[in-house]
Design an enzyme around this catalytic site. Structure first.
Site, PDB file in Angstrom:
ATOM      1  CB  CYS A 238      53.933  48.356  19.558  1.00 59.04           C
ATOM      2  SG  CYS A 238      54.255  46.620  19.933  1.00 59.04           S
ATOM      3  CG  ASN A 247      58.382  52.095  12.805  1.00 56.19           C
ATOM      4  OD1 ASN A 247      57.266  52.194  12.301  1.00 56.19           O
ATOM      5  ND2 ASN A 247      58.933  50.945  13.075  1.00 56.19           N
TER       6      ASN A 247
END
Ligand code: ZN
Length: 309
Positions: A238, A247
């Protein structure tokens, strides 16, 4: 608790977009083919955003045009504005995913405009999508915490979900973009949106940044989410949480759900093999754990059991 859950594979988009290694189009297509061969039936294939901002997605149009067809798989493209929608439509994408962020600061950093403007853009995209006979879903980013503004109130998410629902999406997703949530947070917000919008299919997008990802996945299913996003190998990061992992790993999720008796239709061995393969392509050791530990019981033990009758 639900007996089946839909897994949306997001490695070709969210998974690889923050990886340093730029993958050739052929490798992206092989990743998608491998995922589909492992049973994936809904996959976020790419995003139609400015290639200057997201270089990994510069070949979005070509990837979308060359997606494996005739497999029963449906492909999602991330779109943030009418121009992106037009590219996605022209490239033959099946379904649009639009993103709005729950907080003003993060939305401005991510989309360059205020939440109100993004909301107006969503209504426009939803109308265009409907005219084109396509499906449009919408994701509320940073629903469980913002790197700039901190905690995100339940009422904020519910209000936004109601405003988004006015455009008639086929689905609304709550995203833990920075991986901040605990299962109690997930439960509270999904239940609140479910109660506010009865009958609206809910998806949950989770990051494993603080190792709460799989616990959050169980909480999401218990609270009524019918779809979960995950990424093979758990790849990705991120840009707003520099040390973040990606994820939740698809194979770790499927292993857990299999043992809980929740059907996903996915093949664990194919996913494990693909996680290891993807790690080689990205020159990383994917953060997922199952591709290292192997499944249990091990495949050889299965064979012995059946050999023993
Ligand atoms: Zn994400």
């Amino acid at each position: 608790m639900a007996k089946t859950v839909e897994i949306v594979e997001v490695s070709p988009r969210d998974g690889i977009q923050n990886e340093k290694t730029l993958l050739p189009t052929e490798i992206k297509l092989e990743l998608i083919e491998r995922a589909v061969a492992a049973g994936v039936r809904r996959l976020e294939a790419t995003s139609f955003v400015n290639p200057k901002r997201v270089p990994q997605m510069a070949d979005a149009d070509e990837v979308a045009r060359r997606l494996p067809r005739g497999t029963g798989a449906r492909y999602v493209g991330l779109v943030l504005n009418p121009r992106g929608f037009e590219r996605a439509r022209a490239a033959g994408i099946d379904e649009i995913n639009f993103v709005i962020v729950a907080t003003e600061t993060f939305n401005r950093r991510n989309q360059g405009v205020a939440v109100g403007e993004t909301l107006a853009a969503w209504h426009e995209i939803a109308a265009l999508t409907r005219q084109a006979g396509m499906r449009a879903g919408v994701t509320i980013g940073a629903s469980f915490g913002c790197p700039f503004e901190g905690e995100v109130p339940v009422e904020r998410v519910v209000t936004l979900a109601r405003q988004l629902a006015e455009a008639g999406p086929h689905e609304i997703a709550l995203a833990d973009t920075i991986g901040a949530a605990a299962p109690s947070d997930i439960r509270r917000k999904i239940e609140a949106v479910r109660d506010a919008l009865p009958g609206m299919p809910l998806r949950c997008h989770l990051h494993n940044t603080r190792n709460t990802g799989l616990a959050n996945a169980v909480a999401a299913i218990e609270a009524g989410a019918v779809s979960l996003d995950s990424s093979i190998g758990g790849v990705g990061g991120c840009p707003f949480a520099p040390a973040a992992t990606g994820n939740i790993p698809t194979e770790d999720l499927v292993y857990m759900l299999d043992r809980m008796g929740i059907e996903t239709g996915l093949d664990l061995d194919g996913l494990i093999e693909t996680a290891a393969w993807l790690g080689r392509q990205l020159a990383i050791s994917p953060p997922g754990m199952l591709h290292r530990a192997g499944r249990f019981p091990p495949p050889a033990a299965d064979a012995q059991v059946s050999a023993a009758g």
